[in-house]
Motif scaffolding. Structure first.
Motif, short mmCIF file in Angstrom:
data_model
loop_
_atom_site.label_atom_id
_atom_site.label_comp_id
_atom_site.label_asym_id
_atom_site.label_seq_id
_atom_site.Cartn_x
_atom_site.Cartn_y
_atom_site.Cartn_z
N LEU A 1 0.83 -1.21 0.00
CA LEU A 1 0.00 0.00 0.00
C LEU A 1 0.87 1.26 0.00
O LEU A 1 0.62 2.20 -0.77
N LEU A 2 1.89 1.28 0.85
CA LEU A 2 2.79 2.44 0.90
C LEU A 2 3.48 2.66 -0.44
O LEU A 2 3.58 3.80 -0.93
N GLN A 3 3.96 1.59 -1.04
CA GLN A 3 4.68 1.71 -2.31
C GLN A 3 3.75 2.18 -3.42
O GLN A 3 4.16 2.96 -4.29
N ALA A 4 2.51 1.74 -3.40
CA ALA A 4 1.54 2.19 -4.40
C ALA A 4 1.28 3.68 -4.26
O ALA A 4 1.19 4.41 -5.26
N VAL A 5 1.16 4.17 -3.03
CA VAL A 5 0.98 5.60 -2.80
C VAL A 5 2.21 6.38 -3.28
O VAL A 5 2.09 7.44 -3.91
N ALA A 6 3.42 5.85 -3.02
CA ALA A 6 4.65 6.50 -3.48
C ALA A 6 4.68 6.58 -5.00
O ALA A 6 5.06 7.62 -5.57
N ALA A 7 4.28 5.51 -5.68
CA ALA A 7 4.25 5.51 -7.15
C ALA A 7 3.26 6.55 -7.67
O ALA A 7 3.55 7.28 -8.63
N PHE A 8 2.10 6.64 -7.04
CA PHE A 8 1.09 7.63 -7.45
C PHE A 8 1.62 9.05 -7.28
O PHE A 8 1.47 9.89 -8.19
N LEU A 9 2.24 9.34 -6.12
CA LEU A 9 2.78 10.68 -5.88
C LEU A 9 3.87 11.03 -6.89
O LEU A 9 3.94 12.16 -7.38
N ALA A 10 4.74 10.05 -7.19
CA ALA A 10 5.81 10.30 -8.16
C ALA A 10 5.25 10.59 -9.54
O ALA A 10 5.68 11.54 -10.22
N MET A 11 4.29 9.80 -9.96
CA MET A 11 3.71 10.00 -11.29
C MET A 11 3.03 11.36 -11.39
O MET A 11 3.17 12.08 -12.39
N ARG A 12 2.28 11.73 -10.35
CA ARG A 12 1.60 13.03 -10.37
C ARG A 12 2.61 14.17 -10.38
O ARG A 12 2.43 15.17 -11.10
N TYR A 13 3.69 14.03 -9.59
CA TYR A 13 4.73 15.07 -9.55
C TYR A 13 5.38 15.23 -10.92
O TYR A 13 5.54 16.36 -11.42
N PHE A 14 5.75 14.13 -11.55
CA PHE A 14 6.44 14.20 -12.84
C PHE A 14 5.53 14.75 -13.93
O PHE A 14 5.95 15.53 -14.78
N MET A 15 4.25 14.33 -13.91
CA MET A 15 3.31 14.84 -14.91
C MET A 15 3.08 16.34 -14.73
O MET A 15 3.02 17.09 -15.70
N THR A 16 2.96 16.79 -13.48
CA THR A 16 2.75 18.21 -13.21
C THR A 16 3.94 19.05 -13.67
O THR A 16 3.77 20.09 -14.31
N HIS A 17 5.15 18.58 -13.36
CA HIS A 17 6.33 19.34 -13.76
C HIS A 17 6.57 19.29 -15.26
O HIS A 17 7.08 20.25 -15.84
N GLN A 18 6.19 18.20 -15.89
CA GLN A 18 6.32 18.13 -17.34
C GLN A 18 5.37 19.13 -18.01
O GLN A 18 5.73 19.82 -18.95
N ALA A 19 4.14 19.20 -17.48
CA ALA A 19 3.17 20.15 -18.03
C ALA A 19 3.63 21.59 -17.81
O ALA A 19 3.50 22.45 -18.69
N ALA A 20 4.21 21.88 -16.62
CA ALA A 20 4.69 23.23 -16.34
C ALA A 20 5.85 23.60 -17.25
O ALA A 20 5.94 24.73 -17.74
N ALA A 21 6.76 22.64 -17.49
CA ALA A 21 7.90 22.90 -18.36
C ALA A 21 7.46 23.14 -19.79
O ALA A 21 7.97 24.01 -20.49
N THR A 22 6.45 22.39 -20.24
CA THR A 22 5.94 22.56 -21.60
C THR A 22 5.28 23.92 -21.76
O THR A 22 5.47 24.61 -22.77
#
Length: 408
Positions: free
Chosen positions: A373-394
């Motif tokens: 469960l913890l690892q799944a939450v970590a994966a979700f947070l990482a994906m959201r962080y990377f997608m947000t920063h990719q959108a901001a950079a674009t």
């Protein structure tokens, strides 16, 4: 790399036998699980308090002296553990040993000192390969020696720590030049301040949460692995040693050879996200395993997860200034140590609560399900962080004039 290898072999030696040593002072599986949690908690708590202080000292006086202090701490820890005659002595020894060593943090800062930012993910992977190689050799040796006598691996580990102290004193060079050292700011050399500053590094707060979640999942696994396998499969020090050998082999293969290719194919961000998701599935499958061979099968399939934390760590390191690498890596180590403090408080009670169940009961995997469960939450947070920063950079790139884009 040689220093870290010797260090991890010595630590790996005791992993298959420490729960059994604790069990020699207890009268039931439930009591064994609780006291093993207390012993693990004591080391993690002391390391949590000591790591930022030692990291700050390494920024001021260099990496080498702090590493030498850590080797002394480990040697004291191992020899005193071997000679312990009661549970309170085990707890006291682990407190002293945890406070004196921050070898992982200082080793990471050492690598950051001598490595350009664009190469750090690969270099952290090489360091991770040494951790893995130590886990290839250490647990197997510990399992074999532990089958002869429970105290023998601790004497062997203490001897290796003395060997590392001699190697560090006579061979290991200093990595931090005088002009890059900085005075110690004592108010900030505490775990709370260090963690606060870590969260303020150029907007990488979500990555700090990812490290926390993934570390707590991993340390819960570490706390539970040997005793779970004893309760589930009847494994002793030898069988657990060989299972950790398999983990070490995969770690070396991935971080020593495959990581550079994964980074080229996926990039650090995508590798981190995919690896974290793969780890979540692996934790779930370990908890559901009903035969010993299944544990090995999951280890073999969990390839990408072995490179995820090296990728995350490189992103954090690259956000820190050159003269703050020791304190930054010390803060990361403090975060890991905090998770090592919390893990026994969660993993040991979970294991104790199900230790009375039959070997084939699926609920024996409770600590692994928590890690999943913890690892799944970590994966979700990482994906959201990377997608947000990719959108901001674009979006930022779209607002640049052609001349500005050419300049960038």
């Amino acid at each position: 790399m040689i220093t870290v290898l010797i260090d991890m072999i010595s630590i790996g030696l005791i992993i298959p036998v420490l729960p059994a040593l604790v069990g020699s002072f207890t009268s039931s599986p439930t009591e064994q699980a609780w006291w093993y949690g207390a012993v693990a908690f004591s080391f993690g708590f002391a390391n949590f308090i000591g790591s930022p202080i030692l990291g700050a000292l390494s920024d001021r006086y260099g990496r080498r002296p702090v590493l030498l202090l850590g080797f002394c701490g480990l040697a004291l820890n191992f020899f005193a553990t071997a000679l312990a005659t009661s549970l309170w002595m085990l707890v006291a020894v682990r407190l002293v040993g945890g406070a004196m060593q921050a070898n992982a943090a200082v080793a990471n800062a050492y690598v950051a000192d001598i490595t350009p930012p664009e190469q750090r993910a690969s270099r952290f992977g090489m360091l991770g390969a040494m951790f893995g190689l130590g886990f290839i050799l250490g647990p197997v040796m510990g399992g074999i020696l532990g089958a002869i006598h429970l105290n023998l691996p601790f004497f062997a580990a203490g001897t290796l720590s003395i060997l590392n102290l001699l190697y560090g004193y006579f061979v290991l060079p200093e990595s931090l030049p005088l002009e890059r050292r900085k005075p110690i700011h004592w108010p900030s050399a505490n775990p709370v301040s260090a963690l606060r500053k870590l969260g303020q590094l150029k907007g990488i707060g979500p990555l700090v949460a990812v490290v926390a979640m993934a570390s707590l999942a991993q340390f819960t696994l570490h706390t539970s692995w040997v005793l779970h396998n004893f309760f589930r499969f009847g494994w002793g020090p030898s069988e657990n040693g060989w299972s950790l050998f398999a983990v070490g082999v995969m770690s070396v293969i991935v971080q020593g050879f495959l990581l550079k290719h994964f980074l080229r194919w996926f990039g650090a961000r995508k590798l981190a996200a995919i690896g974290l998701a793969s780890g979540a599935v692996a934790y779930l499958l370990w908890g559901l395993a009903t035969e010993g061979w299944m544990m090995y099968a999951v280890i073999g399939c969990n390839v990408l997860a072995f490179g995820s934390m090296a990728a995350v760590q490189s992103l954090i390191s690259n956000s820190a200034e050159a003269h703050n690498q020791g304190q930054t890596m010390g803060a990361v180590s403090s975060l890991n140590s905090l998770m090592a403090v919390l893990a026994p408080m969660v993993g040991a009670p979970l294991l104790a609560a199900v230790s009375h169940l039959p070997a084939q009961d699926w609920r024996l995997g409770a600590p692994f399900f928590f890690s999943a469960l913890l690892q799944a939450v970590a994966a979700f947070l990482a994906m959201r962080y990377f997608m947000t920063h990719q959108a901001a950079a674009t979006a930022a790139a779209a607002e640049l004039t052609p001349s500005e884009s050419a300049t960038l």
